[in-house]
Scaffold this motif. Structure first.
Motif, PDB file in Angstrom:
ATOM      1  N   TRP A  86     136.094  53.158  62.153  1.00 58.06           N
ATOM      2  CA  TRP A  86     135.446  51.983  61.579  1.00 58.06           C
ATOM      3  C   TRP A  86     134.338  52.436  60.627  1.00 58.06           C
ATOM      4  N   ARG A 101     132.586  48.304  60.736  1.00 59.11           N
ATOM      5  CA  ARG A 101     133.643  47.391  60.305  1.00 59.11           C
ATOM      6  C   ARG A 101     135.004  48.066  60.408  1.00 59.11           C
ATOM      7  N   SER A 102     135.953  47.380  61.033  1.00 59.76           N
ATOM      8  CA  SER A 102     137.321  47.877  61.084  1.00 59.76           C
ATOM      9  C   SER A 102     137.992  47.696  59.727  1.00 59.76           C
ATOM     10  N   GLN A 104     140.406  45.964  57.109  1.00 59.41           N
ATOM     11  CA  GLN A 104     140.730  44.555  56.917  1.00 59.41           C
ATOM     12  C   GLN A 104     142.221  44.394  56.668  1.00 59.41           C
ATOM     13  N   HIS A 105     142.751  43.243  57.133  1.00 57.48           N
ATOM     14  CA  HIS A 105     144.182  42.983  56.975  1.00 57.48           C
ATOM     15  C   HIS A 105     144.381  41.577  56.431  1.00 57.48           C
ATOM     16  N   THR A 106     145.273  41.428  55.461  1.00 53.93           N
ATOM     17  CA  THR A 106     145.641  40.110  54.946  1.00 53.93           C
ATOM     18  C   THR A 106     146.762  39.548  55.814  1.00 53.93           C
ATOM     19  N   LYS A 133     142.224  36.689  55.383  1.00 49.02           N
ATOM     20  CA  LYS A 133     141.960  38.096  55.680  1.00 49.02           C
ATOM     21  C   LYS A 133     141.117  38.185  56.943  1.00 49.02           C
ATOM     22  N   ALA A 134     141.329  39.255  57.720  1.00 50.41           N
ATOM     23  CA  ALA A 134     140.632  39.390  58.997  1.00 50.41           C
ATOM     24  C   ALA A 134     140.246  40.832  59.251  1.00 50.41           C
ATOM     25  N   ASN A 135     139.107  41.003  59.934  1.00 52.44           N
ATOM     26  CA  ASN A 135     138.718  42.323  60.430  1.00 52.44           C
ATOM     27  C   ASN A 135     137.723  42.136  61.568  1.00 52.44           C
ATOM     28  N   TRP A 137     134.114  43.493  63.581  1.00 48.18           N
ATOM     29  CA  TRP A 137     132.812  44.128  63.367  1.00 48.18           C
ATOM     30  C   TRP A 137     132.205  44.495  64.724  1.00 48.18           C
ATOM     31  N   GLU A 155     134.139  31.730  55.095  1.00 51.21           N
ATOM     32  CA  GLU A 155     134.096  32.687  56.198  1.00 51.21           C
ATOM     33  C   GLU A 155     133.666  32.006  57.494  1.00 51.21           C
ATOM     34  N   GLU A 220     138.206  35.495  56.653  1.00 48.87           N
ATOM     35  CA  GLU A 220     137.867  35.163  55.277  1.00 48.87           C
ATOM     36  C   GLU A 220     139.044  34.416  54.633  1.00 48.87           C
TER      37      GLU A 220
END
Length: 224
Positions: A86, A101-102, A104-106, A133-135, A137, A155, A220
């Motif tokens: 991360w 932060r990991s 991010q993936h759509t 989009k997601a990740n 924290w 967000e 997001e």
């Protein structure tokens, strides 16, 4: 069913698409990512609105687009997150908080009406296409993660582990705090607190604060 790339021992994360009566083995956090209500329950279903979440220990879920994350408290979460690669958002600079932060993936694309989801009077109604989009924290206990007011997307945050807050300010000074939305595992801040203005999104000064060691999911929604 799709496992998200940032899924790990810190939070096993799945996406479900167009599921009917999907059986849940909990405890898990279920987040509705779609513009339509999802349904959760055991025998008698109840609505799970857009941008909301709940903790389920069993029962079924029905919905167009859902995230399902394991609900666990993991010792040494900071070290595990670093071992997973991360990113340290502030680069470990002296005087800056620990905010990891990991990747991010759509997840996909959804149709949303900003006038509805932002509860914004006077905004011209109409659906628009958004990329989701997601990740994840992580921040340790007692962390103020940084007051800011810039995003070009909608967000929301879902708490996965620990106790945290979304806080709003009238300026980038902590003494100007005027609203404090408290987050425990399974909670999502209730309504995105931005306004749409001329194709972008305007936020008040705000920050995430971690009371304990915290893991949270950031979602997001970017205008396509």
């Amino acid at each position: 069913m799709e496992e998200l790339p940032f899924s790990s021992q810190l939070a096993h994360a799945l996406v479900l698409r167009d599921v009917q009566q999907y059986e849940v083995a909990g405890p898990v956090v279920v987040v509705n990512l779609a513009s339509s209500d999802a349904l959760v329950g055991h025998g008698q279903s109840s609505a799970l609105p857009t941008f909301s979440s709940t903790v389920l220990y069993g029962g079924t879920i029905t919905g167009a687009l859902l995230a399902v994350l394991s609900l666990e408290t993991i010792p040494n979460a900071e070290q595990i997150a670093r071992d997973l690669g991360w990113v340290d958002f502030y680069g470990g600079r002296p005087g800056h908080p620990v905010l990891l932060r990991s990747a991010q993936h759509t997840i996909g694309t959804v149709q949303l009406d900003p006038a509805v989801v932002l509860r914004q009077p006077g905004l011209e109604p109409g659906e628009k296409s958004f990329a989701v989009k997601a990740n994840l924290w992580f921040s340790p206990a007692g962390t103020d993660c940084g007051i800011h007011n810039r995003h070009d997307f909608i967000e929301v945050h879902t708490q996965i582990a620990g106790l945290g807050h979304m806080q709003k300010f009238t300026s980038p000074e902590h003494a100007t705090l005027y609203e404090d939305q408290q987050l425990s595992p399974g909670n999502t801040n209730p309504v995105p607190f931005c306004l749409e203005r001329e194709g972008t999104f305007v936020y008040p000064w705000h920050q995430y604060r971690a009371d304990t060691d915290c893991i949270w999911l950031a979602l997001e929604y970017h205008l396509s």
